[in-house]
Design an enzyme around this catalytic site. Sequence first.
Site, PDB file in Angstrom:
ATOM      1  N   CYS A   1       4.279  -5.570  16.264  1.00 39.75           N
ATOM      2  CA  CYS A   1       3.674  -4.593  17.187  1.00 39.75           C
ATOM      3  C   CYS A   1       2.192  -4.942  17.323  1.00 39.75           C
ATOM      4  O   CYS A   1       1.514  -5.219  16.319  1.00 39.75           O
ATOM      5  CB  CYS A   1       3.850  -3.174  16.652  1.00 39.75           C
ATOM      6  SG  CYS A   1       5.586  -2.770  16.401  1.00 39.75           S
TER       7      CYS A   1
ATOM      8  N   CYS B   1       3.428   8.268   1.143  1.00 37.47           N
ATOM      9  CA  CYS B   1       3.836   7.308   2.174  1.00 37.47           C
ATOM     10  C   CYS B   1       3.991   5.961   1.481  1.00 37.47           C
ATOM     11  O   CYS B   1       3.041   5.481   0.859  1.00 37.47           O
ATOM     12  CB  CYS B   1       2.755   7.245   3.252  1.00 37.47           C
ATOM     13  SG  CYS B   1       2.995   5.895   4.417  1.00 37.47           S
TER      14      CYS B   1
ATOM     15  N   CYS C   1      -0.697  -2.969  15.315  1.00 37.41           N
ATOM     16  CA  CYS C   1      -0.484  -2.672  13.896  1.00 37.41           C
ATOM     17  C   CYS C   1      -1.002  -3.796  13.007  1.00 37.41           C
ATOM     18  O   CYS C   1      -0.803  -4.974  13.313  1.00 37.41           O
ATOM     19  CB  CYS C   1       1.006  -2.468  13.654  1.00 37.41           C
ATOM     20  SG  CYS C   1       1.439  -2.294  11.914  1.00 37.41           S
TER      21      CYS C   1
ATOM     22  N   GLU D   1       0.809  -1.216   0.000  1.00 38.11           N
ATOM     23  CA  GLU D   1       0.000   0.000   0.000  1.00 38.11           C
ATOM     24  C   GLU D   1       0.839   1.262   0.000  1.00 38.11           C
ATOM     25  O   GLU D   1       1.969   1.262   0.451  1.00 38.11           O
ATOM     26  CB  GLU D   1      -0.820   0.068   1.292  1.00 38.11           C
ATOM     27  CG  GLU D   1      -1.684  -1.095   1.497  1.00 38.11           C
ATOM     28  CD  GLU D   1      -2.236  -1.118   2.906  1.00 38.11           C
ATOM     29  OE1 GLU D   1      -2.413  -0.056   3.518  1.00 38.11           O
ATOM     30  OE2 GLU D   1      -2.479  -2.223   3.388  1.00 38.11           O
TER      31      GLU D   1
ATOM     32  N   CYS E   1      -1.060   1.622   7.859  1.00 40.65           N
ATOM     33  CA  CYS E   1      -0.196   0.468   7.928  1.00 40.65           C
ATOM     34  C   CYS E   1      -0.838  -0.908   7.719  1.00 40.65           C
ATOM     35  O   CYS E   1      -1.150  -1.607   8.687  1.00 40.65           O
ATOM     36  CB  CYS E   1       0.406   0.497   9.338  1.00 40.65           C
ATOM     37  SG  CYS E   1       2.159   0.314   9.313  1.00 40.65           S
TER      38      CYS E   1
ATOM     39  N   CYS F   1       5.459  -7.447   7.942  1.00 36.79           N
ATOM     40  CA  CYS F   1       6.505  -6.967   8.846  1.00 36.79           C
ATOM     41  C   CYS F   1       6.708  -8.017   9.931  1.00 36.79           C
ATOM     42  O   CYS F   1       5.757  -8.659  10.359  1.00 36.79           O
ATOM     43  CB  CYS F   1       6.069  -5.649   9.479  1.00 36.79           C
ATOM     44  SG  CYS F   1       7.317  -4.952  10.586  1.00 36.79           S
TER      45      CYS F   1
HETATM   46  N1  SAH Z   1       7.783   0.020  10.786  1.00 33.03           N
HETATM   47  C1  SAH Z   1       8.033   1.394  10.917  1.00 33.03           C
HETATM   48  C2  SAH Z   1       7.379   2.228   9.843  1.00 33.03           C
HETATM   49  C3  SAH Z   1       5.990   1.872   9.427  1.00 33.03           C
HETATM   50  S1  SAH Z   1       4.720   2.148  10.565  1.00 33.03           S
HETATM   51  C4  SAH Z   1       7.652   1.867  12.304  1.00 33.03           C
HETATM   52  O1  SAH Z   1       7.034   1.123  13.029  1.00 33.03           O
HETATM   53  O2  SAH Z   1       8.034   2.974  12.658  1.00 33.03           O
HETATM   54  C5  SAH Z   1       4.484   3.898  10.555  1.00 33.03           C
HETATM   55  C6  SAH Z   1       3.924   4.435  11.836  1.00 33.03           C
HETATM   56  O3  SAH Z   1       2.537   4.066  11.997  1.00 33.03           O
HETATM   57  C7  SAH Z   1       4.634   3.909  13.062  1.00 33.03           C
HETATM   58  O4  SAH Z   1       4.867   4.930  13.994  1.00 33.03           O
HETATM   59  C8  SAH Z   1       3.644   2.907  13.601  1.00 33.03           C
HETATM   60  O5  SAH Z   1       3.862   2.625  14.941  1.00 33.03           O
HETATM   61  C9  SAH Z   1       2.337   3.583  13.309  1.00 33.03           C
HETATM   62  N2  SAH Z   1       1.173   2.699  13.344  1.00 33.03           N
HETATM   63  C10 SAH Z   1       1.106   1.393  13.030  1.00 33.03           C
HETATM   64  N3  SAH Z   1      -0.148   0.912  13.196  1.00 33.03           N
HETATM   65  C11 SAH Z   1      -0.888   1.945  13.638  1.00 33.03           C
HETATM   66  C12 SAH Z   1      -2.257   2.103  14.006  1.00 33.03           C
HETATM   67  N4  SAH Z   1      -3.093   1.087  13.940  1.00 33.03           N
HETATM   68  N5  SAH Z   1      -2.674   3.313  14.402  1.00 33.03           N
HETATM   69  C13 SAH Z   1      -1.808   4.370  14.456  1.00 33.03           C
HETATM   70  N6  SAH Z   1      -0.520   4.293  14.125  1.00 33.03           N
HETATM   71  C14 SAH Z   1      -0.043   3.085  13.730  1.00 33.03           C
HETATM   72 FE1  SF4 Z   2       6.140  -3.337  11.714  1.00 36.70          FE
HETATM   73 FE2  SF4 Z   2       3.778  -2.200  12.146  1.00 36.70          FE
HETATM   74 FE3  SF4 Z   2       5.546  -2.421  14.120  1.00 36.70          FE
HETATM   75 FE4  SF4 Z   2       6.022  -0.696  12.132  1.00 36.70          FE
HETATM   76  S1  SF4 Z   2       4.337  -0.579  13.592  1.00 36.70           S
HETATM   77  S2  SF4 Z   2       7.464  -2.150  13.050  1.00 36.70           S
HETATM   78  S3  SF4 Z   2       5.120  -1.837  10.406  1.00 36.70           S
HETATM   79  S4  SF4 Z   2       4.534  -4.142  13.058  1.00 36.70           S
END
Ligand code: SAH
Ligand code: SF4
Length: 353
Positions: free
Chosen positions: A118, A107, A121, A94, A340, A114
């Site tokens: 997390c 973006c 996410c 995406e 994400c 990934c």
């Molecule tokens: N993997 C990297 C970059 C991609 S995620 C990282 O984690 O930084 C980009 C941003 O979106 C990160 O700060 C991540 O924590 C946040 N993010 C992921 N899922 C989310 C969600 N459901 N709601 C809000 N922010 C989210």
């Molecule tokens: Fe991976 Fe999502 Fe965590 Fe970023 S926020 S490191 S994309 S699992």
Amino acid sequence: MSEAENKSKQALLGMSAKDISSLLPSCPSYVGAQIYGFLMDGKGFDEMTSLKKELRSTLAKDFIANPVEIVRTYRGKSGTKKYLFKLPDGNLIEGVYMPHDYGNTLCLSTQVGCRMGCTFCASGLDGLVRNLTAGEMLGQVIAVNRDEGGSVKQRKVAKLVLMGSGEPFDNYDNVLKFLDAVSDEKGINIGERNISLSTSGLCDKIVQFADSGHKVTLSISLHAPFDELRTALMPVNKAYGIDKIVAASKYYFQKTGRRVIFEYTLISGQNDSDECAKRLARLTSGFPSHVNLIRLNEVKENGYIAPTVDATEQFLHKLEALGVSATIRRSLGGDIDGACGQLRRRYIEEANV
Ligand code: SAH
Ligand code: SF4
């Protein structure tokens, strides 16, 4: 063209003009530069009309121009547009295009899925599928620039954030290759001061990146100011805890002169207490940094709840009162499953019904 046929072909986008020339030994060397220019404009082989017809059909038989194909677009609020892309092996990723007066921003994704896991996410739900190549990252930029009516000379995409699916520093070498390719003056030429990279905090790589001479804006996903809480939200915290993250952030600033941005996704009842605000203020004081608050984009699979807009603003005011430089980040297309990995999941689910 079938996925099996595409999969076996090499993509030319992402290669230098010289590399393209070396693939075409019977052509004069300027042809490589010509093809490179066409590719940067987002042209397919059939549109490279100043090349000889036989050469165009040879290219189409043996290579792919841009490995990234736009499958669907979704329009959101204030001009935001969400892209679903398909890769040559059929994988989906995406991107989100956000028009701004100070430069339209894309973006983009760095991995399919990934591995960081997390818990809030959507990208991590199925683990890592595979890394993207530098050409597949560049391909997202070129495809969207063209789709928005831009070219190399008249760019529509001016800024990039590496914040789509994937952990950029878990695909370190390809991301660095991409940064070099996208900032090439003969190509789309998006300079590093217009690029932000977001990492979950792989500290060894942050230090290596600081030493590499690259100078993008670095965002670190902090999301919690206490190790126990951060580990519950981000398992990567077991390897790189908060102390290491703060030390790596200071190092990045010393080396590059760029302040680090800490991303902090607010999740109701998890990381939005007064104690969290105070501890966050203490962690980020004493060196140049900035906190970006993000309201959680709810993902139905994990049950976390977003705070209200009011509660988010209150948390911001608490930080400001504690002397923290902070802002609330405009959603990356939250109204269109923008966060994400959510769109990809929805698309796959719909296709499986
Ligand atoms: N993997 C990297 C970059 C991609 S995620 C990282 O984690 O930084 C980009 C941003 O979106 C990160 O700060 C991540 O924590 C946040 N993010 C992921 N899922 C989310 C969600 N459901 N709601 C809000 N922010 C989210
Ligand atoms: Fe991976 Fe999502 Fe965590 Fe970023 S926020 S490191 S994309 S699992």
